[in-house]
Design an enzyme around this catalytic site. Structure first.
Site, short mmCIF file in Angstrom:
data_model
loop_
_atom_site.label_atom_id
_atom_site.label_comp_id
_atom_site.label_asym_id
_atom_site.label_seq_id
_atom_site.Cartn_x
_atom_site.Cartn_y
_atom_site.Cartn_z
N GLY A 10 -22.28 53.55 -4.98
CA GLY A 10 -22.97 52.87 -6.09
C GLY A 10 -22.22 51.61 -6.51
N ARG A 24 -6.93 37.42 -2.59
CA ARG A 24 -5.90 36.47 -3.03
C ARG A 24 -4.49 37.07 -2.88
NH1 ARG A 24 -8.39 32.33 -6.55
NH2 ARG A 24 -10.01 31.57 -5.14
N ARG A 71 -25.02 53.22 1.68
CA ARG A 71 -24.62 54.62 1.85
C ARG A 71 -24.86 55.00 3.31
NH1 ARG A 71 -26.32 55.21 -3.81
NH2 ARG A 71 -24.47 55.90 -4.92
N GLY A 101 -16.51 54.94 -5.42
CA GLY A 101 -16.31 56.17 -6.18
C GLY A 101 -15.74 57.28 -5.31
N ASP A 102 -15.95 58.52 -5.74
CA ASP A 102 -15.30 59.63 -5.04
C ASP A 102 -15.82 59.82 -3.62
OD1 ASP A 102 -17.70 60.51 -6.16
OD2 ASP A 102 -17.06 62.59 -6.21
N GLY A 103 -17.11 59.54 -3.39
CA GLY A 103 -17.65 59.62 -2.03
C GLY A 103 -16.94 58.63 -1.11
N THR A 124 -16.63 52.31 -10.13
CA THR A 124 -17.84 53.08 -10.42
C THR A 124 -18.08 53.09 -11.93
OG1 THR A 124 -18.69 55.36 -10.61
CG2 THR A 124 -16.37 55.15 -10.12
N ILE A 125 -19.32 52.95 -12.34
CA ILE A 125 -19.60 52.90 -13.79
C ILE A 125 -19.43 54.28 -14.43
CG2 ILE A 125 -21.20 50.96 -13.59
CD1 ILE A 125 -23.45 53.08 -14.24
N ASP A 126 -19.38 55.33 -13.61
CA ASP A 126 -19.39 56.70 -14.16
C ASP A 126 -18.06 57.14 -14.77
OD1 ASP A 126 -21.96 56.84 -13.31
OD2 ASP A 126 -21.62 58.27 -11.69
N ASP A 128 -15.74 58.62 -13.23
CA ASP A 128 -15.57 60.01 -12.79
C ASP A 128 -14.42 60.21 -11.80
OD1 ASP A 128 -16.76 58.65 -10.74
OD2 ASP A 128 -18.28 60.16 -10.31
N MET A 168 -26.48 56.91 -17.76
CA MET A 168 -26.01 57.35 -16.45
C MET A 168 -24.71 58.16 -16.55
SD MET A 168 -26.72 54.45 -13.60
CE MET A 168 -28.29 54.39 -12.76
N ARG A 170 -23.58 60.85 -13.44
CA ARG A 170 -24.00 62.04 -12.73
C ARG A 170 -23.07 63.25 -12.97
NH1 ARG A 170 -24.16 60.88 -6.62
NH2 ARG A 170 -23.08 59.10 -7.46
P1 ADP Z 1 -19.59 56.76 -4.41
O1 ADP Z 1 -18.48 56.19 -3.62
O2 ADP Z 1 -20.13 55.82 -5.44
O3 ADP Z 1 -19.26 58.15 -4.95
P2 ADP Z 1 -21.31 58.03 -2.38
O4 ADP Z 1 -21.04 59.42 -2.86
O5 ADP Z 1 -22.69 57.67 -2.01
O6 ADP Z 1 -20.85 56.92 -3.44
O7 ADP Z 1 -20.35 57.78 -1.12
C1 ADP Z 1 -20.33 56.53 -0.46
C2 ADP Z 1 -20.24 56.73 1.02
O8 ADP Z 1 -18.99 57.34 1.35
C3 ADP Z 1 -21.27 57.65 1.63
O9 ADP Z 1 -22.51 57.03 1.88
C4 ADP Z 1 -20.59 58.02 2.96
O10 ADP Z 1 -20.73 56.96 3.89
C5 ADP Z 1 -19.12 58.12 2.56
N1 ADP Z 1 -18.75 59.52 2.30
C6 ADP Z 1 -19.04 60.27 1.22
N2 ADP Z 1 -18.56 61.53 1.34
C7 ADP Z 1 -17.94 61.58 2.55
C8 ADP Z 1 -17.23 62.61 3.27
N3 ADP Z 1 -17.07 63.85 2.78
N4 ADP Z 1 -16.72 62.28 4.49
C9 ADP Z 1 -16.87 61.04 5.01
N5 ADP Z 1 -17.53 60.04 4.36
C10 ADP Z 1 -18.05 60.29 3.17
#
Ligand code: ADP
Length: 317
Positions: A10, A24, A71, A101-103, A124-126, A128, A168, A170
């Site tokens: 996000g 930089r 994503r 973010g965490d993903g 991330t704005i959350d 989290d 927002m 989640r």
């Molecule tokens: P955010 O970073 O904002 O939490 P997402 O949860 O959509 O957003 O995660 C961003 C991207 O990170 C995902 O589309 C995917 O490519 C990657 N990702 C997320 N979880 C995993 C995981 N367990 N292993 C490998 N890549 C991941």
């Protein structure tokens, strides 16, 4: 060293400021720096561009991300990550800074297991990411939410209505909690406040009977269908009620000075860490001090509800 930078998941205001800081600071340490477009998707597709100083000249105060974001659920698969790894190898990029973010951090952790030196910057704005007091984008989103809630209070008060506002966040109630407190919401509903729908309805009815003319109910995303909730409030409490979902407006806009400063500090710190050969960590801020935490540890942490802030909800309503 050759270093790559990407934004993923996000989007959040301040991601551009973080890209600029990384670019930089990297150039200042005589590294070469490459932008990877569209997150891990672009990395797998080989969308890699060399950055120079002037390419990030005017982005400090702009919303969104010049690298765009995407994503790629398939990044959980080893064979997909291997393609990303080979693309980095092709450019001789040894380190990767991932803003998200965490993903995004999970993706970076998985990629680091293939031998890429990864550093995560929380964008991330959350808010989290529990290993940092604040994430880049939270301050701006909070400002946006507060501006909207203030405006909704004006019209609710004029029409003597109840206004239900979904913000927002989640997995993290911070945006609802902070915006609710800052705007004097009569009710803040998050997974942590544990106010049931029945309690809310009863309380609104009692307040209405006591002659309170309007009410603001701030609700964290994913808890209720707020349009249905507004109908139930109308039927039960005697208030006329409207629901508003703030939605994606919270993601956009020019970052606040707080988000810009955080992005500048964390971006430069990520490069400092690589200079000291520290990797596979995410950076953050605790008590206004820069810190770094191993991905595994950071991803295990869940932000604890602030008892002090939660206490204010009822006390000041
Ligand atoms: P955010 O970073 O904002 O939490 P997402 O949860 O959509 O957003 O995660 C961003 C991207 O990170 C995902 O589309 C995917 O490519 C990657 N990702 C997320 N979880 C995993 C995981 N367990 N292993 C490998 N890549 C991941």
């Amino acid at each position: 060293m050759r270093i790559g930078v990407l934004t993923s998941g996000g989007d959040a205001p301040g991601m551009n400021a973080a890209i600029r800081a990384v670019v930089r600071a990297a150039l200042d340490s005589n590294h070469e720096i490459f932008g990877i477009e569209e997150g891990y998707k672009g990395l797998v597709e080989g969308k890699i561009i060399p950055f120079n100083r002037s390419m990030v000249s005017t982005i400090l105060n702009s919303g969104g991300t010049i690298l765009r974001t995407a994503r790629l659920p398939e990044f959980t698969k080893y064979e997909v990550r291997k393609v990303a790894y080979e693309n980095l190898k092709k450019y001789n990029i040894q380190a990767l800074i991932t803003i998200g973010g965490d993903g995004t951090f999970r993706g970076a952790k998985a990629l680091s297991e293939l031998g890429v030196k990864c550093i995560g910057i929380p964008g991330t704005i959350d808010n989290d990411i529990a290993s940092s007091d604040y994430t880049i984008g939270f301050s701006t989103a909070l400002n946006t939410a507060c501006e909207a809630i203030d405006k909704l209070r004006d019209t609710s008060s004029s029409h003597q209505r109840c206004s239900v506002i979904e913000v927002m966040g989640r997995n993290c109630p911070d945006l609802a909690l902070y915006s609710g407190i800052c705007c004097g919401a009569e009710y803040i509903i998050t997974k942590d406040t544990k106010t049931s729908k029945e309690e809310l309805l009863e309380s609104l009815k009692a307040n209405r009977l006591q002659g309170r003319r309007h009410a603001i109910v701030v609700v964290s995303e994913n808890l209720y269908d707020v349009h249905k909730l507004a109908k139930e409030i109308e039927q039960f409490s005697g208030y006329e009620c409207r629901a508003t979902v703030l939605g994606y407006v919270q993601r956009g806009g020019c970052p606040t000075p707080e988000d810009r400063l955080l992005a500048c500090r964390l971006g430069a710190y990520a490069i400092d860490l690589l200079n000291q050969d520290v990797a596979n960590v995410c950076v953050g801020i605790k008590n206004n001090k820069l810190i770094h935490t191993e991905f595994a540890l950071a991803l295990d942490k869940v932000r604890k509800e602030s008892k002090e802030l939660m206490g204010l909800v009822n006390k000041l309503a």
